[in-house]
Design an enzyme around this catalytic site. Structure first.
Site, mmCIF file in Angstrom:
data_model
loop_
_atom_site.group_PDB
_atom_site.id
_atom_site.type_symbol
_atom_site.label_atom_id
_atom_site.label_comp_id
_atom_site.label_asym_id
_atom_site.label_seq_id
_atom_site.Cartn_x
_atom_site.Cartn_y
_atom_site.Cartn_z
ATOM 1 N N CYS A 132 -92.236 26.381 -22.250
ATOM 2 C CA CYS A 132 -92.856 27.542 -22.893
ATOM 3 C C CYS A 132 -93.236 28.566 -21.829
ATOM 4 O O CYS A 132 -94.403 28.907 -21.669
ATOM 5 C CB CYS A 132 -94.070 27.110 -23.672
ATOM 6 S SG CYS A 132 -93.683 25.788 -24.821
ATOM 7 N N TYR A 181 -81.576 20.124 -3.317
ATOM 8 C CA TYR A 181 -82.771 20.887 -3.689
ATOM 9 C C TYR A 181 -82.774 21.131 -5.198
ATOM 10 O O TYR A 181 -82.938 22.262 -5.655
ATOM 11 C CB TYR A 181 -82.833 22.223 -2.937
ATOM 12 C CG TYR A 181 -82.800 22.059 -1.441
ATOM 13 C CD1 TYR A 181 -83.925 21.592 -0.748
ATOM 14 C CD2 TYR A 181 -81.656 22.339 -0.706
ATOM 15 C CE1 TYR A 181 -83.907 21.434 0.627
ATOM 16 C CE2 TYR A 181 -81.626 22.176 0.671
ATOM 17 C CZ TYR A 181 -82.746 21.720 1.334
ATOM 18 O OH TYR A 181 -82.716 21.565 2.692
ATOM 19 N N GLU A 185 -77.929 19.676 11.642
ATOM 20 C CA GLU A 185 -78.594 18.860 10.607
ATOM 21 C C GLU A 185 -78.610 19.605 9.278
ATOM 22 O O GLU A 185 -79.679 19.960 8.771
ATOM 23 C CB GLU A 185 -80.013 18.471 11.051
ATOM 24 C CG GLU A 185 -80.807 19.625 11.629
ATOM 25 C CD GLU A 185 -82.207 19.256 12.111
ATOM 26 O OE1 GLU A 185 -82.440 18.081 12.428
ATOM 27 O OE2 GLU A 185 -83.049 20.166 12.170
HETATM 28 C C1 LIG Z 1 -84.650 21.903 5.638
HETATM 29 C C2 LIG Z 1 -84.255 21.684 7.037
HETATM 30 C C3 LIG Z 1 -82.910 21.470 7.362
HETATM 31 C C4 LIG Z 1 -81.798 21.548 6.349
HETATM 32 O O1 LIG Z 1 -81.629 22.855 5.890
HETATM 33 P P1 LIG Z 1 -80.409 23.187 4.889
HETATM 34 O O2 LIG Z 1 -80.632 24.624 4.546
HETATM 35 O O3 LIG Z 1 -80.564 22.292 3.717
HETATM 36 O O4 LIG Z 1 -79.155 22.956 5.621
HETATM 37 C C5 LIG Z 1 -82.606 21.183 8.677
HETATM 38 N N1 LIG Z 1 -83.576 21.127 9.632
HETATM 39 C C6 LIG Z 1 -84.872 21.347 9.345
HETATM 40 C C7 LIG Z 1 -85.870 21.281 10.432
HETATM 41 C C8 LIG Z 1 -85.262 21.648 8.050
HETATM 42 O O5 LIG Z 1 -86.544 21.868 7.781
#
Ligand SMILES: *Cc1c(COP(=O)(O)O)cnc(C)c1O
Length: 402
Positions: free
Chosen positions: A348, A377, A270
């Site tokens: 600033c 991000y 993921e």
């Molecule tokens: C943020 C997150 C991701 C994705 O992380 P990346 O560094 O953007 O690939 C995947 N799984 C979980 C549980 C996350 O919190």
């Protein structure tokens, strides 16, 4: 050149008052995501972590290449369901409220990433009060990963105190609970672990192997079968080299070998950043160039309230200069003098810097600057309200067909 021709042409044609702007190349995103998908073997599912960039156009452009989306709040759950109806969702995140759990049970999610024993009870409780037959759960485990092939980089990922997931003994407790009456409506599908970020392909493979082996031992101890392992995201994006990519081919080949040792297993990944970082640019112009005690500063329209990424990560955001020749004013055009400039924003605060002492070849007031790797991000983690400057424009380029 890391700015795609589509984006370059678009930024060049924008009136100055339409800057700053986030410009996305959805064709580039689709091409990249398709290449990632193609590098993964059968038996590996690709989910997109929506928190990296939840723009509806981005979510929709990914739909053809991903198997589903990982959401980490009730807000993301509702948003992603609207943007990509019918896509499978995995619902994770620490601190799920009863209201969020109730809503997710009501609409139905493909997988629950359960964070601990109490969440399991809470989910069972909500489920008991609904007509829905069952849900599919994965246990999110915070595993120590300190050994083996990772020793060289002295990585201690996971296994450190965090509010995320559960320690190994929590996972043991959950497996035991799910072997009892709770298990009739909460189907235990496997283990989820998102342990680190910024790993290259070989380090990711070592982590994947470790999670898979650990899970197999856990399953064996309890005489259960795990059909799925989710090894998380965290694939590296190199902010010093916007043309570089995570080695998906090597990663896919490694996962194929891993799967060969675990017949019937489904692996899920993921990633967020490594899917969408490359599809977005933050484009702006130089408002002023000044010399301060021997150094050049370019003050840009916009800043870290739009693109907080370099401030949060402590890096310099890579950029390309788009020279603008037109200078209609009677006064001398301010320009850099030293070959290096700090690119600051309009806030600033001395923290409002997008790139420090970066090499520039005569950067002038009114030149345009296009920051790369602004697709993940970036806008959605930034503090937009600070100083009340106008918001950037948003431009989604590329063909509409998904
Ligand atoms: C943020 C997150 C991701 C994705 O992380 P990346 O560094 O953007 O690939 C995947 N799984 C979980 C549980 C996350 O919190």
């Amino acid at each position: 050149m890391t700015v795609t021709p589509l984006v370059f042409g678009h930024v060049a044609a924008l009136p100055a008052d339409d800057l700053p702007a986030y410009v996305y190349d959805l064709d580039a995103l689709r091409t990249h995501a398709a290449a990632v998908r193609a590098a993964l073997p059968a038996g590996v599912e690709l989910y997109y972590a929506a928190k990296a960039n939840p723009e509806p156009a981005v979510l929709a452009a990914l739909r053809g290449s991903v198997d589903g989306y990982e959401v980490s709040s009730g807000g993301e759950l509702a948003h992603v369901r609207r943007a990509v109806p019918d896509a499978p969702l995995a619902f994770g995140g620490p601190g799920k409220t009863e209201a969020e759990i109730t809503e997710a049970v009501r609409v139905g999610v493909h997988r629950w990433h359960v964070e601990g024993v109490q969440e399991l009870h809470r989910l069972a409780d909500v489920l008991a009060a609904t007509p829905q037959a069952s849900v599919d759960v994965m246990l999110r485990v915070n595993l120590p990963v300190t050994s083996g092939s990772l020793d060289s980089v002295a990585l201690a990922m996971g296994g450190r105190p965090t509010p995320f997931g559960m320690d190994p003994d929590g996972a043991e407790a959950c497996v035991r609970l799910l072997a009892g009456p709770l298990g009739s409506r909460l189907r235990l599908r496997g283990i989820h672990a998102h342990l680190a970020s910024g790993l290259d392909a070989s380090a990711q493979l070592a982590v994947a192997e470790h999670i898979t082996d650990w899970s197999a031992e856990l399953a064996e101890r309890h005489a259960v079968t795990f059909e799925e392992i989710n090894i998380g995201g965290g694939m590296a994006v190199d902010y010093t080299d916007p043309a570089a990519r995570f080695d998906w081919t090597a990663f896919g080949a490694g996962l194929e070998k891993l799967l060969a040792r675990h017949p019937g297993l489904t692996l899920r990944i993921e990633p967020g950043r490594a899917l969408t970082a490359y599809c977005g640019w933050y484009a702006t112009e130089v408002i002023d160039v000044k010399q301060s005690y021997g150094e050049d500063f370019a003050v840009l329209r916009g800043g870290t309230h739009h693109l907080r990424t370099p401030a949060t990560r402590g890096h310099d955001q890579p950029f390309t200069v788009l020279p603008v020749e037109d200078w209609p004013h009677p006064w001398a055009r301010p320009a850099t003098t030293t070959g290096r400039a700090t690119l600051a924003g309009q806030l600033c605060t001395p923290k409002d810097v997008l790139a420090h002492r970066a090499p520039v070849d005569g950067l002038r007031t009114a030149d345009r600057v296009v920051f790369a790797l602004a697709g993940a991000y970036a806008w959605n983690i930034s503090h937009h309200e600070f100083l009340m400057h106008p918001r950037p424009g948003f431009h989604f380029l590329g063909s509409d067909d998904a």
